[in-house]
Design a protein around this motif. Structure first.
Motif, PDB file in Angstrom:
ATOM      1  N   CYS C  47      46.768  42.720  35.668  1.00 30.51           N
ATOM      2  CA  CYS C  47      45.747  43.736  35.422  1.00 30.51           C
ATOM      3  C   CYS C  47      44.509  43.448  36.275  1.00 30.51           C
ATOM      4  CB  CYS C  47      45.395  43.741  33.933  1.00 30.51           C
ATOM      5  SG  CYS C  47      44.286  45.084  33.438  1.00 30.51           S
ATOM      6  N   CYS C  48      43.715  44.488  36.542  1.00 32.60           N
ATOM      7  CA  CYS C  48      42.448  44.326  37.253  1.00 32.60           C
ATOM      8  C   CYS C  48      41.419  43.579  36.412  1.00 32.60           C
ATOM      9  CB  CYS C  48      41.849  45.692  37.576  1.00 32.60           C
ATOM     10  SG  CYS C  48      42.858  46.751  38.620  1.00 32.60           S
ATOM     11  N   ASP C  49      41.668  43.452  35.134  1.00 29.57           N
ATOM     12  CA  ASP C  49      40.696  42.880  34.198  1.00 29.57           C
ATOM     13  C   ASP C  49      40.084  41.587  34.737  1.00 29.57           C
ATOM     14  OD1 ASP C  49      39.653  41.389  31.810  1.00 29.57           O
ATOM     15  OD2 ASP C  49      40.399  43.154  30.789  1.00 29.57           O
ATOM     16  N   SER C  50      38.747  41.492  34.665  1.00 31.53           N
ATOM     17  CA  SER C  50      38.036  40.351  35.247  1.00 31.53           C
ATOM     18  C   SER C  50      38.293  39.042  34.509  1.00 31.53           C
ATOM     19  CB  SER C  50      36.526  40.630  35.243  1.00 31.53           C
ATOM     20  OG  SER C  50      36.040  40.724  33.912  1.00 31.53           O
ATOM     21  N   ARG C  51      38.975  39.122  33.366  1.00 34.09           N
ATOM     22  CA  ARG C  51      39.181  37.917  32.556  1.00 34.09           C
ATOM     23  C   ARG C  51      40.533  37.262  32.790  1.00 34.09           C
ATOM     24  NH1 ARG C  51      37.879  41.146  27.134  1.00 34.09           N
ATOM     25  NH2 ARG C  51      39.296  42.514  28.271  1.00 34.09           N
ATOM     26  N   VAL C  52      41.366  37.888  33.615  1.00 37.51           N
ATOM     27  CA  VAL C  52      42.721  37.368  33.823  1.00 37.51           C
ATOM     28  C   VAL C  52      42.956  37.110  35.306  1.00 37.51           C
ATOM     29  CG1 VAL C  52      45.177  37.780  33.463  1.00 37.51           C
ATOM     30  CG2 VAL C  52      43.517  38.720  31.845  1.00 37.51           C
ATOM     31  N   HIS C  53      42.782  35.865  35.730  1.00 37.04           N
ATOM     32  CA  HIS C  53      43.052  35.518  37.123  1.00 37.04           C
ATOM     33  C   HIS C  53      44.250  34.572  37.142  1.00 37.04           C
ATOM     34  CE1 HIS C  53      39.467  37.602  38.061  1.00 37.04           C
ATOM     35  NE2 HIS C  53      38.599  36.639  37.900  1.00 37.04           N
TER      36      HIS C  53
END
Lengths: 215, 215, 215, 215
Positions: C47-53
């Motif tokens: 996901c693009c979500d900033s919390r999942v790298h």
């Protein structure tokens, strides 16, 4: 306040430069910060010393760190006596209202406040013992740290006391019920750092060894 | 301090980046600052708020500003009662030891501490009135400012109270004998600023008009 | 493009820090990656979500993962209609040109896109049903997943739908002929993960039990 | 999904290492991110290429960047036709729901997608012209960029086309009404970067000169 004076021209000019460049290029971010409020990840407690700016060391921009700066980066013990306590108020605001995830204490080399504490405790600065000395009464917070390092060789004492300023503050942090419960609930973590100004060094306290080690 | 944790990796990496660039490029200056000590031109008293970094606004480098940051940029009145007073200690150190030439108070918009004071004084935040509220007891310093603005229209009160935080602090500065004598001897000048976060604005208090005006 | 602005200064400084440390210490690897081209072992769709790298979670360095990130880590069905399909293009490039050995779908908790899908399908977000809603039309891909979880108790639905986003994507992967043939030839393997942001948990889909289980 | 396989052991092990260290040391931050939601400052649109991780280059931790990655970091033109558009959905979510302050397009050297576009447009890769080629149909977005660089000397074309991928995307961004209005209202700023993988270089588009210049 009839005594207020106009800001020196060089600062006025620098402000206009900042406004035309940094602010202009980031106006969307500044507006969002204004409208939505701050949400800093960490509170930093560091010294007023003009040589230690944590925003520079950590490449931190507006919005990242809630920063309290006082003489010698000290946290006093929890004392809810109804008197004003600026450091305790900053801590309470950061932990209970902003819900920061980290509290980072940053000490440093050549700290004037720590040197004053050393001289006061070792008897060479009697003026600091006077009731009217604000610096002396503030540095009283660090007396327990002095007791632990006073028997070291003279050349090691100041650095050791600077590091004690970090450790005593970490210990005092845990006397605040809202800090202790947040630490125990895993909602906040505490960190102790010491910055070597001249060499650009950074050491962190390592509980396993009981020492500060280079990061 | 068994509770201390390692610094988050992203900060460790950013520190190493700073060391390899900013520090490396300025090592002679950092070493000189370490060996000769700091000699800041001004003391700045600003808020802990993560959105207001005066080093950015004024393009200030290491060594320029001795910076005390507390909640709502407040200076309490002179009270040499033998208790620890962090703000008074920072002020005493800056004026009597470092002999800064300016003391600059920097207030700002959307100040959470000032809003707390407003809510407390207007009766809508009773928890802040409790003896154990550090934020409440700290914001007591601003009560005289609230008295002056409480009859303004509601929409104007918070900004007015933010500016009162600057004015009350300037007034309290003059209750410190070492400040008053330095001001009267022309050795130090006082300045009051207010920063509009969203618009990047900066206003300074003008004693002639009794108002804050854009610089 | 007259609208392009300079990069914010804090990012410029961080870049220079990265260049002087991470890049400098790995220059031979970066040059080899440039000259010989990439040869990633896996494609990750997250996901693009900033919390999942995923680079952080899996300690992945430059060159390891070919990463496509879109809203809710979705793979649409195979549809070679001559229109641009970004996800299908990334998949085709990874499987047919780079010949990755794994395709890993990574879902996560608190997914805003999945929540939007839930609200749209349950009738509480009519704006997402409009033809002009890009988020709505994108989340249409997950509608078959919603059908399977809509009768669950309300408190379980969002997490179940986040996991459906992984399963529907895995199913759609197999509609691509070049994926199906590579899977059947044993040249590629597919994996479905779900990350619990707050708890740092990682679960993988287990076909035997039909459930996600902690790894 | 009977085809899902267990995650390779080396990734399972790395995950457990991450959980025991990075997550453990930052659990308070992860929990806060989970409970309060993300609030990234910027959206980054970069390539799926395994050699370009912007979190590394910019020292960005969880929570800072909302990241969409597709082949050749392309933004298609605004086309609200009721079909799924992954890039447009990510953009809509970032700008209208998350209200990011920056959109940063990051191109790079040795881009396989851009090379495919070049070969297709110059007639040496007919397979990419087929209706069933997802890479070809995706790279159609960059055809206007190819027209502008096709007469350059052969040795300069690929780099020029990589930079066109940034410029065409910036132009297409402005075709989205919600982007244009946010740009014109000063609520968002756009940035175009190009990363030289082998040399660790970073250039940004400068509208005044119409060129990419090293930062």
């Amino acid at each position: 306040m009839e005594h207020a004076k106009p800001l020196p021209t060089y600062l006025v000019q620098r402000y206009h430069g900042w406004k035309a460049t940094t602010w202009e290029e980031n106006r969307s971010w500044y507006r969002r910060l204004a409208e939505e409020g701050q949400r800093p990840r960490a509170m930093v407690i560091s010294c007023c010393d003009s040589r230690v700016h944590v925003t520079s060391i950590f490449g931190a921009d507006q919005g990242e760190f809630f920063i309290h700066r006082n003489v010698a980066n000290l946290v006093p013990p929890y004392e809810p006596d109804g008197e004003p306590h600026g450091t305790s108020a900053a801590l309470e605001f950061a932990v209970t209202a902003l819900k920061v995830a980290h509290v980072i204490i940053v000490g440093h080399s050549y700290c004037g406040g720590v040197k004053g504490c050393h001289d006061m405790c070792s008897g060479t600065a009697p003026a600091l013992e006077e009731k009217t000395s604000f610096v002396g009464r503030w540095m009283d917070i660090l007396r327990p740290g002095y007791e632990r390092i006073k028997d070291l060789p003279e050349g090691e004492r100041l650095t050791a006391l600077e590091k004690q300023a970090v450790l005593v503050s970490l210990e005092n942090l845990m006397t605040f019920p809202f800090v202790r419960s947040a630490v125990e609930a895993g909602e906040i973590s505490l960190h102790g750092l010491w910055n070597d100004i001249g060499e650009g060094g950074l050491e962190q306290f390592d509980p396993a060894s009981g020492r500060f080690v280079a990061i």
